[in-house]
Design a protein around this motif. Structure first.
Motif, PDB file in Angstrom:
ATOM      1  N   GLY A  93       0.831  -1.387  -0.393  1.00  0.00           N
ATOM      2  CA  GLY A  93       0.332  -0.356  -0.029  1.00  0.00           C
ATOM      3  C   GLY A  93       0.821   0.996   0.387  1.00  0.00           C
ATOM      4  N   ASP A  94       1.821   1.404   0.465  1.00  0.00           N
ATOM      5  CA  ASP A  94       3.150   2.956   0.029  1.00  0.00           C
ATOM      6  C   ASP A  94       4.089   2.440  -1.188  1.00  0.00           C
ATOM      7  OD1 ASP A  94       2.288   2.832   2.956  1.00  0.00           O
ATOM      8  OD2 ASP A  94       3.415   2.143   4.077  1.00  0.00           O
ATOM      9  N   CYS A  95       3.677   1.486  -1.659  1.00  0.00           N
ATOM     10  CA  CYS A  95       4.443   1.464  -2.801  1.00  0.00           C
ATOM     11  C   CYS A  95       4.140   1.699  -4.355  1.00  0.00           C
ATOM     12  CB  CYS A  95       4.980  -0.548  -3.067  1.00  0.00           C
ATOM     13  SG  CYS A  95       6.236  -0.050  -3.855  1.00  0.00           S
ATOM     14  N   PRO A  96       3.125   3.054  -4.609  1.00  0.00           N
ATOM     15  CA  PRO A  96       2.863   3.464  -5.795  1.00  0.00           C
ATOM     16  C   PRO A  96       3.732   3.048  -6.981  1.00  0.00           C
ATOM     17  CG  PRO A  96       3.112   4.950  -4.429  1.00  0.00           C
ATOM     18  CD  PRO A  96       3.381   4.589  -3.865  1.00  0.00           C
ATOM     19  N   PRO A  97       2.885   2.682  -7.984  1.00  0.00           N
ATOM     20  CA  PRO A  97       4.106   2.796  -9.789  1.00  0.00           C
ATOM     21  C   PRO A  97       5.648   3.307  -9.881  1.00  0.00           C
ATOM     22  CG  PRO A  97       1.589   2.454  -9.947  1.00  0.00           C
ATOM     23  CD  PRO A  97       2.002   3.221  -8.642  1.00  0.00           C
ATOM     24  N   PRO A  98       5.575   4.708  -9.093  1.00  0.00           N
ATOM     25  CA  PRO A  98       6.797   5.034  -9.343  1.00  0.00           C
ATOM     26  C   PRO A  98       7.882   4.526  -8.355  1.00  0.00           C
ATOM     27  CG  PRO A  98       5.727   6.950  -9.599  1.00  0.00           C
ATOM     28  CD  PRO A  98       4.650   6.199  -9.249  1.00  0.00           C
ATOM     29  N   VAL A  99       7.186   4.199  -7.070  1.00  0.00           N
ATOM     30  CA  VAL A  99       8.234   3.546  -6.399  1.00  0.00           C
ATOM     31  C   VAL A  99       8.543   2.468  -6.646  1.00  0.00           C
ATOM     32  CG1 VAL A  99       8.159   2.903  -3.653  1.00  0.00           C
ATOM     33  CG2 VAL A  99       7.832   5.231  -4.364  1.00  0.00           C
ATOM     34  N   PHE A 100       7.376   1.812  -7.358  1.00  0.00           N
ATOM     35  CA  PHE A 100       7.655   0.360  -7.314  1.00  0.00           C
ATOM     36  C   PHE A 100       8.532   0.051  -8.341  1.00  0.00           C
ATOM     37  CE2 PHE A 100       6.950  -3.423  -9.512  1.00  0.00           C
ATOM     38  CZ  PHE A 100       6.908  -4.024  -9.308  1.00  0.00           C
ATOM     39  N   ASP A 101       8.449   1.100  -9.353  1.00  0.00           N
ATOM     40  CA  ASP A 101       9.705   0.900 -10.301  1.00  0.00           C
ATOM     41  C   ASP A 101      11.091   1.180  -9.394  1.00  0.00           C
ATOM     42  OD1 ASP A 101       7.538   0.316 -12.259  1.00  0.00           O
ATOM     43  OD2 ASP A 101       7.029   2.197 -12.361  1.00  0.00           O
ATOM     44  N   ARG A 102      11.167   2.053  -9.008  1.00  0.00           N
ATOM     45  CA  ARG A 102      12.450   2.401  -8.671  1.00  0.00           C
ATOM     46  C   ARG A 102      13.143   1.783  -7.796  1.00  0.00           C
ATOM     47  NH1 ARG A 102      16.960   4.779  -9.714  1.00  0.00           N
ATOM     48  NH2 ARG A 102      18.156   5.726  -8.561  1.00  0.00           N
ATOM     49  N   LEU A 103      12.323   0.788  -6.985  1.00  0.00           N
ATOM     50  CA  LEU A 103      13.077   0.189  -5.484  1.00  0.00           C
ATOM     51  C   LEU A 103      13.152  -1.684  -7.208  1.00  0.00           C
ATOM     52  CD1 LEU A 103      10.511  -0.253  -2.926  1.00  0.00           C
ATOM     53  CD2 LEU A 103      12.774   0.809  -2.880  1.00  0.00           C
ATOM     54  N   LEU A 104      12.512  -1.370  -7.902  1.00  0.00           N
ATOM     55  CA  LEU A 104      12.754  -2.628  -8.884  1.00  0.00           C
ATOM     56  C   LEU A 104      13.823  -2.495 -10.147  1.00  0.00           C
ATOM     57  CD1 LEU A 104      11.437  -5.455 -10.091  1.00  0.00           C
ATOM     58  CD2 LEU A 104      10.555  -3.955 -11.212  1.00  0.00           C
ATOM     59  N   GLU A 105      14.263  -1.169 -10.120  1.00  0.00           N
ATOM     60  CA  GLU A 105      15.795  -0.866 -10.505  1.00  0.00           C
ATOM     61  C   GLU A 105      16.857  -0.925 -10.485  1.00  0.00           C
ATOM     62  OE1 GLU A 105      17.682   3.056 -11.923  1.00  0.00           O
ATOM     63  OE2 GLU A 105      15.155   3.747 -12.285  1.00  0.00           O
ATOM     64  N   LEU A 106      16.479  -0.590  -9.012  1.00  0.00           N
ATOM     65  CA  LEU A 106      17.929  -0.555  -8.168  1.00  0.00           C
ATOM     66  C   LEU A 106      17.664  -2.649  -7.832  1.00  0.00           C
ATOM     67  CD1 LEU A 106      16.787   2.240  -5.405  1.00  0.00           C
ATOM     68  CD2 LEU A 106      19.111   2.520  -6.922  1.00  0.00           C
ATOM     69  N   SER A 107      16.991  -3.210  -7.258  1.00  0.00           N
ATOM     70  CA  SER A 107      17.577  -4.174  -7.510  1.00  0.00           C
ATOM     71  C   SER A 107      17.312  -4.948  -8.557  1.00  0.00           C
ATOM     72  CB  SER A 107      15.959  -4.903  -6.754  1.00  0.00           C
ATOM     73  OG  SER A 107      15.754  -4.571  -5.479  1.00  0.00           O
ATOM     74  N   ARG A 108      17.277  -4.119  -9.651  1.00  0.00           N
ATOM     75  CA  ARG A 108      17.707  -5.470 -11.363  1.00  0.00           C
ATOM     76  C   ARG A 108      19.328  -4.932 -11.351  1.00  0.00           C
ATOM     77  NH1 ARG A 108      13.811  -4.142 -15.561  1.00  0.00           N
ATOM     78  NH2 ARG A 108      12.800  -6.127 -14.284  1.00  0.00           N
TER      79      ARG A 108
END
Length: 112
Positions: free
Chosen positions: A88-103
């Motif tokens: 619920g605290d992970c809107p698309p821009p946050v999700f995308d940024r965290l996924l980018e850092l992880s990838r």
């Protein structure tokens, strides 16, 4: 509890790359890139969805600077290089940024 299929779909759609596998572990569904843990989600006993990202030690400070993220504590021990965030605290821009850092981190690891 079972993981939300909607969260799984969100992750699958965002990844959309080859060499991604899924495995049930740690009470949830883990997505692996070349056999290395990248992101996971699980449904907590409260019903809340929790995401775990693996930005690695080098990107951890940047990931933790994002509102809503917190260090991963597992079995009373802090797991460096991994972070939690509630879905619920992970809107698309946050999700995308965290996924980018992880990838970015996981792509540097040797395939398993």
């Amino acid at each position: 509890m079972a993981c939300s299929e909607l969260v799984s779909l969100r992750i699958r759609d965002a990844l959309g790359v080859a060499n991604i596998t899924e495995r049930r572990m740690m009470g949830g569904l883990v997505f692996l890139l070349n056999g290395n843990m990248l992101v996971s989600h699980r449904t907590l006993k409260t019903g809340a969805e929790q995401l775990m990202f693996r930005p690695g030690h080098e990107n951890e400070a940047e990931a933790l600077a994002i509102a809503g993220t917190r260090p991963m504590i597992h079995g009373g021990r802090r797991m460096t290089g991994f972070i939690f965030i509630d879905e619920g605290d992970c809107p698309p821009p946050v999700f995308d940024r965290l996924l980018e850092l992880s990838r970015r981190f996981v792509e540097t690891l040797p395939a398993k």
